[in-house]
Design a protein around this motif. Sequence first.
Motif, PDB file in Angstrom:
ATOM      1  N   PHE A  11       0.819  -1.211   0.000  1.00 53.76           N
ATOM      2  CA  PHE A  11       0.000   0.000   0.000  1.00 53.76           C
ATOM      3  C   PHE A  11       0.854   1.263   0.000  1.00 53.76           C
ATOM      4  O   PHE A  11       0.436   2.292  -0.528  1.00 53.76           O
ATOM      5  CB  PHE A  11      -0.994  -0.015   1.163  1.00 53.76           C
ATOM      6  N   PHE A  17       3.071   5.906  -5.690  1.00 55.10           N
ATOM      7  CA  PHE A  17       2.848   5.972  -7.134  1.00 55.10           C
ATOM      8  C   PHE A  17       1.756   6.994  -7.454  1.00 55.10           C
ATOM      9  O   PHE A  17       1.908   7.896  -8.279  1.00 55.10           O
ATOM     10  CB  PHE A  17       2.469   4.569  -7.621  1.00 55.10           C
ATOM     11  N   PHE A  18       0.662   6.869  -6.728  1.00 54.10           N
ATOM     12  CA  PHE A  18      -0.478   7.751  -6.976  1.00 54.10           C
ATOM     13  C   PHE A  18      -0.161   9.197  -6.596  1.00 54.10           C
ATOM     14  O   PHE A  18      -0.476  10.132  -7.329  1.00 54.10           O
ATOM     15  CB  PHE A  18      -1.693   7.242  -6.196  1.00 54.10           C
ATOM     16  N   VAL A  25       0.697  15.823 -12.329  1.00 45.08           N
ATOM     17  CA  VAL A  25      -0.329  16.267 -13.281  1.00 45.08           C
ATOM     18  C   VAL A  25      -1.352  17.228 -12.667  1.00 45.08           C
ATOM     19  O   VAL A  25      -2.123  17.829 -13.399  1.00 45.08           O
ATOM     20  CB  VAL A  25      -1.115  15.098 -13.916  1.00 45.08           C
ATOM     21  N   ALA A  26      -1.347  17.371 -11.358  1.00 37.74           N
ATOM     22  CA  ALA A  26      -2.347  18.272 -10.776  1.00 37.74           C
ATOM     23  C   ALA A  26      -1.705  19.384  -9.952  1.00 37.74           C
ATOM     24  O   ALA A  26      -1.894  20.561 -10.235  1.00 37.74           O
ATOM     25  CB  ALA A  26      -3.348  17.486  -9.940  1.00 37.74           C
ATOM     26  N   ILE A  27      -0.932  18.998  -8.947  1.00 41.29           N
ATOM     27  CA  ILE A  27      -0.463  20.019  -7.998  1.00 41.29           C
ATOM     28  C   ILE A  27       0.514  20.988  -8.668  1.00 41.29           C
ATOM     29  O   ILE A  27       0.316  22.210  -8.603  1.00 41.29           O
ATOM     30  CB  ILE A  27       0.197  19.360  -6.761  1.00 41.29           C
TER      31      ILE A  27
ATOM     32  N   VAL B 419      -8.531  -1.147  -0.275  1.00 43.08           N
ATOM     33  CA  VAL B 419      -7.734  -0.296   0.611  1.00 43.08           C
ATOM     34  C   VAL B 419      -7.110   0.859  -0.178  1.00 43.08           C
ATOM     35  O   VAL B 419      -7.117   2.005   0.274  1.00 43.08           O
ATOM     36  CB  VAL B 419      -6.662  -1.130   1.342  1.00 43.08           C
ATOM     37  N   SER B 420      -6.613   0.555  -1.395  1.00 46.92           N
ATOM     38  CA  SER B 420      -6.037   1.627  -2.207  1.00 46.92           C
ATOM     39  C   SER B 420      -7.086   2.693  -2.499  1.00 46.92           C
ATOM     40  O   SER B 420      -6.795   3.890  -2.458  1.00 46.92           O
ATOM     41  CB  SER B 420      -5.500   1.078  -3.519  1.00 46.92           C
ATOM     42  N   ILE B 423      -7.383   4.930   0.502  1.00 45.10           N
ATOM     43  CA  ILE B 423      -6.207   5.814   0.665  1.00 45.10           C
ATOM     44  C   ILE B 423      -6.232   6.908  -0.402  1.00 45.10           C
ATOM     45  O   ILE B 423      -6.086   8.096  -0.103  1.00 45.10           O
ATOM     46  CB  ILE B 423      -4.891   5.010   0.534  1.00 45.10           C
ATOM     47  N   PHE B 424      -6.425   6.506  -1.661  1.00 45.28           N
ATOM     48  CA  PHE B 424      -6.377   7.471  -2.765  1.00 45.28           C
ATOM     49  C   PHE B 424      -7.440   8.553  -2.590  1.00 45.28           C
ATOM     50  O   PHE B 424      -7.207   9.727  -2.881  1.00 45.28           O
ATOM     51  CB  PHE B 424      -6.581   6.779  -4.114  1.00 45.28           C
ATOM     52  N   VAL B 427      -6.315  11.144  -0.339  1.00 45.07           N
ATOM     53  CA  VAL B 427      -5.360  12.013  -1.047  1.00 45.07           C
ATOM     54  C   VAL B 427      -6.105  12.985  -1.963  1.00 45.07           C
ATOM     55  O   VAL B 427      -5.831  14.195  -1.992  1.00 45.07           O
ATOM     56  CB  VAL B 427      -4.379  11.153  -1.883  1.00 45.07           C
ATOM     57  N   ILE B 428      -7.084  12.456  -2.695  1.00 40.98           N
ATOM     58  CA  ILE B 428      -7.839  13.289  -3.644  1.00 40.98           C
ATOM     59  C   ILE B 428      -8.565  14.408  -2.902  1.00 40.98           C
ATOM     60  O   ILE B 428      -8.553  15.568  -3.334  1.00 40.98           O
ATOM     61  CB  ILE B 428      -8.852  12.415  -4.414  1.00 40.98           C
ATOM     62  N   ALA B 431      -6.119  17.053  -1.880  1.00 42.25           N
ATOM     63  CA  ALA B 431      -5.715  17.868  -3.027  1.00 42.25           C
ATOM     64  C   ALA B 431      -6.823  18.836  -3.413  1.00 42.25           C
ATOM     65  O   ALA B 431      -6.559  19.972  -3.815  1.00 42.25           O
ATOM     66  CB  ALA B 431      -5.364  16.976  -4.207  1.00 42.25           C
ATOM     67  N   ALA B 432      -8.060  18.393  -3.272  1.00 42.02           N
ATOM     68  CA  ALA B 432      -9.180  19.217  -3.744  1.00 42.02           C
ATOM     69  C   ALA B 432      -9.578  20.292  -2.743  1.00 42.02           C
ATOM     70  O   ALA B 432     -10.111  21.325  -3.129  1.00 42.02           O
ATOM     71  CB  ALA B 432     -10.379  18.332  -4.046  1.00 42.02           C
ATOM     72  N   ILE B 446      -7.217  21.554 -10.691  1.00 43.88           N
ATOM     73  CA  ILE B 446      -7.546  20.660  -9.588  1.00 43.88           C
ATOM     74  C   ILE B 446      -8.951  20.090  -9.771  1.00 43.88           C
ATOM     75  O   ILE B 446      -9.201  18.912  -9.499  1.00 43.88           O
ATOM     76  CB  ILE B 446      -7.440  21.417  -8.238  1.00 43.88           C
ATOM     77  N   TYR B 449      -8.839  17.226 -12.162  1.00 43.68           N
ATOM     78  CA  TYR B 449      -8.231  16.088 -11.473  1.00 43.68           C
ATOM     79  C   TYR B 449      -9.233  15.471 -10.505  1.00 43.68           C
ATOM     80  O   TYR B 449      -9.480  14.270 -10.514  1.00 43.68           O
ATOM     81  CB  TYR B 449      -6.985  16.577 -10.736  1.00 43.68           C
ATOM     82  N   MET B 451     -12.621  15.727 -10.108  1.00 46.46           N
ATOM     83  CA  MET B 451     -13.886  15.113 -10.516  1.00 46.46           C
ATOM     84  C   MET B 451     -13.649  13.769 -11.183  1.00 46.46           C
ATOM     85  O   MET B 451     -14.457  12.859 -11.048  1.00 46.46           O
ATOM     86  CB  MET B 451     -14.737  16.061 -11.373  1.00 46.46           C
ATOM     87  N   GLN B 453     -10.825  11.748 -10.638  1.00 49.70           N
ATOM     88  CA  GLN B 453     -10.276  10.773  -9.688  1.00 49.70           C
ATOM     89  C   GLN B 453     -11.366  10.285  -8.744  1.00 49.70           C
ATOM     90  O   GLN B 453     -11.373   9.132  -8.326  1.00 49.70           O
ATOM     91  CB  GLN B 453      -9.136  11.389  -8.877  1.00 49.70           C
ATOM     92  N   MET B 457     -10.950   6.600  -9.029  1.00 49.27           N
ATOM     93  CA  MET B 457     -10.169   6.012  -7.948  1.00 49.27           C
ATOM     94  C   MET B 457     -11.030   5.666  -6.747  1.00 49.27           C
ATOM     95  O   MET B 457     -10.625   4.869  -5.914  1.00 49.27           O
ATOM     96  CB  MET B 457      -9.057   6.970  -7.518  1.00 49.27           C
ATOM     97  N   ILE B 493      -3.967   2.889 -12.015  1.00 47.02           N
ATOM     98  CA  ILE B 493      -3.345   4.004 -11.292  1.00 47.02           C
ATOM     99  C   ILE B 493      -2.573   4.880 -12.271  1.00 47.02           C
ATOM    100  O   ILE B 493      -2.693   6.108 -12.259  1.00 47.02           O
ATOM    101  CB  ILE B 493      -2.397   3.486 -10.186  1.00 47.02           C
ATOM    102  N   THR B 497      -4.928   8.462 -13.299  1.00 49.72           N
ATOM    103  CA  THR B 497      -4.497   9.683 -12.618  1.00 49.72           C
ATOM    104  C   THR B 497      -4.264  10.822 -13.609  1.00 49.72           C
ATOM    105  O   THR B 497      -4.413  11.988 -13.269  1.00 49.72           O
ATOM    106  CB  THR B 497      -3.213   9.398 -11.829  1.00 49.72           C
TER     107      THR B 497
END
Lengths: 334, 723
Positions: A11, A17-18, A25-27, B419-420, B423-424, B427-428, B431-432, B446, B449, B451, B453, B457, B493, B497
């Motif tokens: 994980f 990776f993500f 590509v975003a930040i 689980v991924s 987690i993702f 993160v999303i 970021a948003a 953003i 990205y 909408m 993800q 994800m 992934i 992304t």
Amino acid sequence: MKFFDNHKMLFTVATLFFVVLTILVAIIPAVNNQNRNRPLPGAEPLSAEAAKGKAVFIANGCVACHTQQVRNVDMDKIWGSRPGVPADYAGITRTSIWQNTATLMGTERTGPDLTDIGNRQPSRDWNLVHLYNPRIVVEASVMPAYPWLFTIKDTPDENDVVVNVPPDYMKGKKGKVVATSDALNLVAYLQSLKQVQLPDGMPEPAFLYKREIEQSTTPGKGPDGAALYIANCQSCHQANGEGLPGAFPPLKGSKVVNDDANLELYVDIIMNGYDARPEYGAMAPIGTIMNFSEQDVAAIINHERSSWGNNGKKVTPEEIKKIMDFVKLKAATQ
Amino acid sequence: MQRLKPAITVPFLLCILMMMVPAAAQEAGKTGYSLLATGPWWRGLMLALAVAMLAVAALMVLKVIELRNSSNQRSGADEKERYQEHLRRLTSKQIDAVLQYKKKQGNHTGVMRLLITCLITATLALSGSHQLMAQAPVSSEPSSLLGEGGIIITIILVSIPVLATLILLTVRLSNMAKRYRRRAQLIEAAAFADYLKSLPDEVVENVLKKRKAALDYSLSQQELSGTQQPDDARGLLQIKGEPGLPVVAAKKKALPRPHIDPRLSRLVLWYLGTATWWLLFGTTVGEYVGIKFLAPDADHLPWLSFGRLRPVHTNAVFWGWASLAMLGLGYYIVPRVSNVKLASIRMGWYALYCINASVVIGTICLMAGINNGGGEYREYTWPVMLLFGIGLALTLINYWKTIAARATKQIYISNWYIVSAVIFTIVIALAAYLPYWQNGLGETIIQGYYMHQGVGMWFMLFTLGIVYYFLPQQLNKPIYSYSLGILAFWTQILFYTLIGSHHFVFSSIPWWLQTVAIVGSMGMAIPVIAGTTNFLMTFKGAWYKVRDSYTLPFFLVGIIFYFTGSMQGSAEAFRFTNLVWHFTDFTVAHSHLTMYGIISFLLWACTYAVVPRLTGREAPHWSIGAHFWMALVGLLFYSVPLMIGGTLKGLAWMQGKPFIESVELMGPYWLWRAIGGSLMWLSHIFFAYNMYKMIARKEAIDVRETAILQLQKAATLHPEPIA
């Protein structure tokens, strides 16, 4: 594989990776665009009213149907004189501590794009009537009505802005429809939406995917006056040419339209707008805003002179061209 | 042989004639329609026509060869052998007739004639009807070059006569073959009758009578079972009661799964139950919003105005329905495939409270006009979304601890995805909602990205995870390829992304970023094809199970839409398709094909699979069927008209038609959308009813179970004295 049997490793690798891709590509592009771009020199910050109006626009979710982006494709030409550039949005920052930045670019165009609506439809009267119920002025509209932005008063004050609503839309209510400050602010915001001219020397992005069959390729035929009328004139003067009493004058039977002696005034109104009659709202210089050619103006005049029982003399682009040059000069010297 | 000559030469002539048709058509394409000949699809069509004609030519040659062979056979083959073959093939009734005839032979020769007539009629019937000949060629003059619609019309006009010719030639030839065969068969029938007449008695006795006895033999239906009652020592037999005449197809019952902690069951059921509520609520709002396109003056209340209700609909079905259902199923799967108990049931409840609170408060805020400022699916303000995030964080800790304590060595692929996804999504959301990169165009980048993800994800990754568990379980066989699942995981992934900005193609965000998004969208073909292949190959050898299962049809529809919906999304990302479809209702259709066709169908499949295992109660099968069909038909009625209307709208814009015309032309398509939407909404009522039946229904007293319980009670009250 042993590596994948360790949940921490698996994980962590997937997340890294993500996250790395996200940053790439975003930040980073977001930070770059935020820092690199500045508002155009000609851009004016929103007035206090317009800023409040923008809040009304946001609260009512207008962005669900109205975009604010002129794409660099030919079909978007009708929404602005040039494609949007990053600088157009550079002045927009976080709305409040609770709310994010609202560039309001949108993703759906159920209604028209609003990037340049302040130029295209600057009339406050039209906007207020349209907000009270869009179907008063645009019969086929599916936009929601916003009567809660107005109040009904029996005797409006001097400062009240009274909206001329036809009896059919009053639903039996007595009194005068008065715009609230929310409605006025919203209109102020819409009026403020104008594309800013790029400073000299800044290259204008091109419109791509040009339409292959240009209207001028068929000589003698010229542009379609009826379509131009629908797109640019009908929302005020209506499909039946009768206008809206107390708001927009009729073209049906109008002397300006029919009498050839008034042709100069006629062209002047189309190109430079009109506000000489207090009983009606002011007209925007629609021809200048939309960059009408003499063919366009001639087509519109010929359409209006031959519709709704009107019977005026046909004009040619050549004679219109002369008048246009003249009224342009007149407008410049005024 | 002499007679055969015209039969062979005519088709050959026809073949040559027919070979000239495509050439002529192509010539027409070159000269009369020079503009069209340059179009690639015109060339493609001509190619297809030419291939079709070649195929017909090949068919004709084959037929001719066949005719020739059969005539050779007839003249050269051993007559006796063929008669033996005919004899073997006689039906019981026909043999009866022969025997009768043999009995009366001598005084009743007419019977023989009757038999012959019988045989002749049979052969006649075999040789088919002449009705096919009625097919007349539709000749049609290709008209002159028209405008844009003319391209299509012209091609249709050109192809009609060509196709008609092909059809006619085929019919002609096969009729000729039939006629010839009929004649040959009549001759043969007469000869066979003569042969039958001359059969010696011993043949009649030995061959025909034995054959008749064999044909008349039938089973007693008790050869295997015997007449005794079965002795089922291992409890393997499940004898269905008298089936009667079922109105709806009988499906297999869900298997009870005894070893589930009732506290976990309760938690999972609450997740699924609240999800069902949000589905009902969210789609009721959606239905109303859809109707507003047709009746914009349906109400004039600020809280119910279109702009406020639209995000209420999308957020309720996203964060309410789909998210809660996914998480609930996750709470079932994660401990199951780890072969341990869930780390903390209490934490699961807290997460449930947080997410439900988030959607309740978010809905009220949106209706009151408090939103985040316009980004799609990002309409909840950050305090509201924070609640959702806390729910996710609690879930993540819970899943993580469960997996850390797993009793299996490997981590099953479902848990990779699940689980991924959690987690993702955290993160999303960060970021948003973090404010550091949201000014100016930053917000738009953003937003693109976020909408996408959120969809790819969160919903897609998580749902794939639960499908990797429930699909093999429902098919009772392992997943086809574990490696394909892993390939799909990493490529998803990698490519997903990148694709966010394809929502802003041609906008002022950097051109290279748009290109990256478009390339990423193409790359999505890899995980999508890998996933689809994996699921469909898992079905291999078990397709028959679809027939009597009520969960597998949901899986199948979900998988089909996974492929078509996702690939459609890739196609939409091209720059040219953006011209036609961007900003139109096509996008709305696409998002429903995916969020509804993929996610919702798969979630329903898994819900129907798991709830009966938790409660021991099933929903009525007819009502599950009603849910399935209404949802599927409704979705198609919803999306197909919107795609057609959206395309027309985009074309009208490209042609520079006045904007209001593009609004007016959508009227009928919006009506169809409302009809499809109503069907979908009705199907959710059935789903809610099914959930009620599976969860809340008071079971009628089980006589056997109650009797046992009473016995046990009596035993504890009056324990037997210890000897």
